[in-house]
Design a protein around this motif. Structure first.
Motif, PDB file in Angstrom:
ATOM      1  N   LYS A  48       0.821  -1.216   0.000  1.00 27.09           N
ATOM      2  CA  LYS A  48       0.000   0.000   0.000  1.00 27.09           C
ATOM      3  C   LYS A  48       0.854   1.266   0.000  1.00 27.09           C
ATOM      4  O   LYS A  48       0.681   2.146  -0.844  1.00 27.09           O
ATOM      5  CB  LYS A  48      -0.935   0.010   1.232  1.00 27.09           C
ATOM      6  CG  LYS A  48      -1.869  -1.180   1.316  1.00 27.09           C
ATOM      7  CD  LYS A  48      -2.797  -1.098   2.532  1.00 27.09           C
ATOM      8  CE  LYS A  48      -2.095  -1.140   3.868  1.00 27.09           C
ATOM      9  NZ  LYS A  48      -1.384  -2.420   4.148  1.00 27.09           N
ATOM     10  N   THR A  49       1.766   1.357   0.987  1.00 29.52           N
ATOM     11  CA  THR A  49       2.576   2.572   1.101  1.00 29.52           C
ATOM     12  C   THR A  49       3.452   2.747  -0.137  1.00 29.52           C
ATOM     13  O   THR A  49       3.607   3.868  -0.654  1.00 29.52           O
ATOM     14  CB  THR A  49       3.440   2.514   2.383  1.00 29.52           C
ATOM     15  OG1 THR A  49       2.565   2.461   3.513  1.00 29.52           O
ATOM     16  CG2 THR A  49       4.336   3.749   2.512  1.00 29.52           C
ATOM     17  N   THR A  50       4.000   1.666  -0.629  1.00 31.80           N
ATOM     18  CA  THR A  50       4.853   1.741  -1.820  1.00 31.80           C
ATOM     19  C   THR A  50       4.051   2.270  -3.016  1.00 31.80           C
ATOM     20  O   THR A  50       4.531   3.122  -3.774  1.00 31.80           O
ATOM     21  CB  THR A  50       5.450   0.348  -2.123  1.00 31.80           C
ATOM     22  OG1 THR A  50       6.097  -0.134  -0.946  1.00 31.80           O
ATOM     23  CG2 THR A  50       6.454   0.417  -3.258  1.00 31.80           C
ATOM     24  N   GLY A  88       1.171  10.821   5.519  1.00 33.21           N
ATOM     25  CA  GLY A  88       1.850   9.534   5.555  1.00 33.21           C
ATOM     26  C   GLY A  88       1.489   8.720   6.761  1.00 33.21           C
ATOM     27  O   GLY A  88       0.895   9.202   7.723  1.00 33.21           O
ATOM     28  N   GLN A  89       1.876   7.453   6.667  1.00 34.08           N
ATOM     29  CA  GLN A  89       1.681   6.538   7.784  1.00 34.08           C
ATOM     30  C   GLN A  89       2.527   7.036   8.958  1.00 34.08           C
ATOM     31  O   GLN A  89       2.159   6.897  10.104  1.00 34.08           O
ATOM     32  CB  GLN A  89       2.137   5.154   7.322  1.00 34.08           C
ATOM     33  CG  GLN A  89       1.718   4.027   8.211  1.00 34.08           C
ATOM     34  CD  GLN A  89       2.019   2.693   7.543  1.00 34.08           C
ATOM     35  OE1 GLN A  89       2.612   2.640   6.457  1.00 34.08           O
ATOM     36  NE2 GLN A  89       1.613   1.618   8.181  1.00 34.08           N
ATOM     37  N   TYR A  90       3.680   7.580   8.653  1.00 41.73           N
ATOM     38  CA  TYR A  90       4.546   8.143   9.690  1.00 41.73           C
ATOM     39  C   TYR A  90       4.619   9.638   9.440  1.00 41.73           C
ATOM     40  O   TYR A  90       5.031  10.082   8.382  1.00 41.73           O
ATOM     41  CB  TYR A  90       5.924   7.474   9.641  1.00 41.73           C
ATOM     42  CG  TYR A  90       5.777   5.991   9.710  1.00 41.73           C
ATOM     43  CD1 TYR A  90       5.413   5.370  10.904  1.00 41.73           C
ATOM     44  CD2 TYR A  90       5.894   5.208   8.572  1.00 41.73           C
ATOM     45  CE1 TYR A  90       5.197   4.006  10.959  1.00 41.73           C
ATOM     46  CE2 TYR A  90       5.689   3.840   8.620  1.00 41.73           C
ATOM     47  CZ  TYR A  90       5.340   3.244   9.811  1.00 41.73           C
ATOM     48  OH  TYR A  90       5.119   1.901   9.872  1.00 41.73           O
ATOM     49  N   LEU A 164      -4.195   9.396   1.893  1.00 40.73           N
ATOM     50  CA  LEU A 164      -4.229   9.153   3.344  1.00 40.73           C
ATOM     51  C   LEU A 164      -3.754   7.723   3.566  1.00 40.73           C
ATOM     52  O   LEU A 164      -4.467   6.772   3.244  1.00 40.73           O
ATOM     53  CB  LEU A 164      -5.650   9.319   3.890  1.00 40.73           C
ATOM     54  CG  LEU A 164      -6.210  10.734   3.939  1.00 40.73           C
ATOM     55  CD1 LEU A 164      -7.674  10.711   4.397  1.00 40.73           C
ATOM     56  CD2 LEU A 164      -5.391  11.607   4.888  1.00 40.73           C
ATOM     57  N   ASP A 165      -2.556   7.597   4.091  1.00 41.40           N
ATOM     58  CA  ASP A 165      -1.982   6.258   4.264  1.00 41.40           C
ATOM     59  C   ASP A 165      -2.249   5.780   5.684  1.00 41.40           C
ATOM     60  O   ASP A 165      -1.638   6.244   6.636  1.00 41.40           O
ATOM     61  CB  ASP A 165      -0.481   6.312   3.971  1.00 41.40           C
ATOM     62  CG  ASP A 165       0.138   4.921   3.815  1.00 41.40           C
ATOM     63  OD1 ASP A 165      -0.626   3.938   3.746  1.00 41.40           O
ATOM     64  OD2 ASP A 165       1.377   4.831   3.771  1.00 41.40           O
ATOM     65  N   GLU A 166      -3.173   4.851   5.798  1.00 41.59           N
ATOM     66  CA  GLU A 166      -3.584   4.295   7.098  1.00 41.59           C
ATOM     67  C   GLU A 166      -3.832   5.393   8.137  1.00 41.59           C
ATOM     68  O   GLU A 166      -3.170   5.441   9.170  1.00 41.59           O
ATOM     69  CB  GLU A 166      -2.540   3.298   7.596  1.00 41.59           C
ATOM     70  CG  GLU A 166      -2.401   2.119   6.653  1.00 41.59           C
ATOM     71  CD  GLU A 166      -1.688   0.934   7.282  1.00 41.59           C
ATOM     72  OE1 GLU A 166      -1.811   0.762   8.509  1.00 41.59           O
ATOM     73  OE2 GLU A 166      -1.043   0.188   6.543  1.00 41.59           O
ATOM     74  N   PRO A 167      -4.812   6.251   7.862  1.00 45.56           N
ATOM     75  CA  PRO A 167      -5.007   7.402   8.740  1.00 45.56           C
ATOM     76  C   PRO A 167      -5.505   7.058  10.139  1.00 45.56           C
ATOM     77  O   PRO A 167      -5.419   7.900  11.027  1.00 45.56           O
ATOM     78  CB  PRO A 167      -6.053   8.246   7.995  1.00 45.56           C
ATOM     79  CG  PRO A 167      -6.792   7.259   7.157  1.00 45.56           C
ATOM     80  CD  PRO A 167      -5.773   6.236   6.747  1.00 45.56           C
TER      81      PRO A 167
END
Ligand SMILES: Nc1ncnc2c1ncn2[C@@H]1O[C@H](COP(=O)(O)OP(=O)(O)OP(=O)(O)O)[C@@H](O)[C@H]1O
Ligand SMILES: [Mg+2]
Length: 335
Positions: A48-50, A88-90, A164-167
């Motif tokens: 997902k993030t990639t 981002g996730q982070y 929105l990455d894993e918000p």
């Protein structure tokens, strides 16, 4: 391939990213309609993030193509960057600054003059329920407040497309609901949202269409209804008056539905999947016939419901593993 003609915010074909031996993204095709929330659902390590990083021009694809509002993410990266934003996730806000300081600083970096930056910061803090925390350092924020300030930071300039990455990963239910409301508000303003999540209920709540990804590949795509229908029309839940009748009831159901019948921990409860594929109407008819058979067999049913399968069941049916097992099981599956 312009947005005007396709109505797509994102279009990818055969997108690939490898890290050494790992094919993190292994030929992904996506078509994300503009103005909607599109869910990318998958377990840890699915890619997902990639995928998001390639679409946001932060990583260069090793194969395939991706267009954002008709712009190629490699050849026209600047044009893409001008229209997208990423939470981002982070996260990326500065822990030592206050909420206000972070937003004002970022708004200034985006070219707003000081009064406008202050105004936009105050407006977003208010909209995200952070006015009381505006003067506190972000390191003292709760997880939910932290996630909200991250999203606020990424929509200082209203983007056409927000990643929105894993918000809501790690948030409590109340904070998740607050983030969901924010996502709904962002879309209502006309922004397209690509949301990655490991939570099936989150995709179910927010997304109009969903791509399920596993091990770098899209294993299913469609509206929520389509995804659910692809694994079966529904699940029948029954509660009997008399637990002693359960074995006989299970036998009758199995014959009437031609399906596996499960006995639940509750001694009067039974469930069964109806209709291997196809539409809900067939399922209702089948379930109705099964009820009639039970009545004929002298079985008293206290409670009956026919529900759509949950997205958890969808994931299990598609991948053969549930969303939480994936991390450990991945190597074996890939081998
Ligand atoms: N920079 C990197 N170097 C090496 N391998 C990487 C790198 N980034 C990701 N990977 C690997 O690529 C695969 C996909 O990772 P990715 O972070 O895209 O997954 P994800 O779906 O975002 O997972 P999560 O839900 O845990 O965030 C994983 O196997 C991961 O270990
Ligand atoms: Mg990730």
């Amino acid at each position: 391939m312009s947005t005007q003609t396709t109505g797509l915010a994102i279009e990818t074909a055969g997108l690939v990213k490898t890290f050494g031996e790992t094919r993190a993204v292994d030929g992904v095709d996506l078509a994300v309609p503009a103005g909607t929330v599109y869910g990318v659902l998958g377990p840890n390590g699915a890619g997902k993030t990639t995928t998001v990083k390639m679409l946001a021009t932060l990583l260069r694809p090793d194969g395939g193509e991706a267009h954002v509002f008709g712009h190629d993410v490699v050849r026209e990266a600047d044009a893409v960057r001008g229209r997208v934003s990423l939470t981002g996730q982070y996260a990326s806000v500065d822990e030592d600054l206050t909420g206000t300081e972070n937003l004002v600083l970022l708004a200034r970096l985006l070219g707003h003059r000081k009064p406008a930056a202050r105004e936009r910061a105050a407006q977003l803090l208010e909209a995200f329920g952070l006015t009381d925390a505006a003067g506190k350092q972000v390191k003292n924020y709760s997880g939910g407040m932290r996630r909200r300030i991250d999203i606020a930071a990424s929509i200082l300039n209203t983007p056409d497309l927000l990643f929105l990455d894993e918000p809501t990963t790690g948030l409590d239910p109340r904070s998740r609901n607050q983030v969901w409301d924010i996502v709904r508000a962002v879309v209502a303003q006309g922004t397209t949202v690509l949301l990655t999540t490991q939570y099936l209920d989150e995709a179910d709540q927010l997304a109009s269409r969903i791509a399920v990804i596993d091990q770098g590949r899209v294993i299913a795509e469609g509206t929520k209804g389509e995804l659910k229908a692809s694994v079966g029309a529904g699940t029948v839940h029954l509660r009997l008056r008399d637990p002693a009748q359960r074995p006989e009831a299970a036998r009758i159901l199995r014959l009437a539905l031609d399906a596996e019948v499960q006995s639940e921990p509750d001694p009067v409860a039974l469930t069964a999947r109806v209709g291997g594929a196809g539409n809900g109407q067939g399922a209702a008819e089948q379930a109705g016939r099964a009820l009639a058979e039970l009545a004929r067999g002298g079985i008293t049913v206290d409670n009956f419901s026919l529900g759509q399968p949950s997205l958890d069941e969808v994931f299990l049916a598609l991948t053969g593993h549930d969303t939480h097992e994936a991390e450990g099981g991945q190597d074996e599956v890939a081998a």
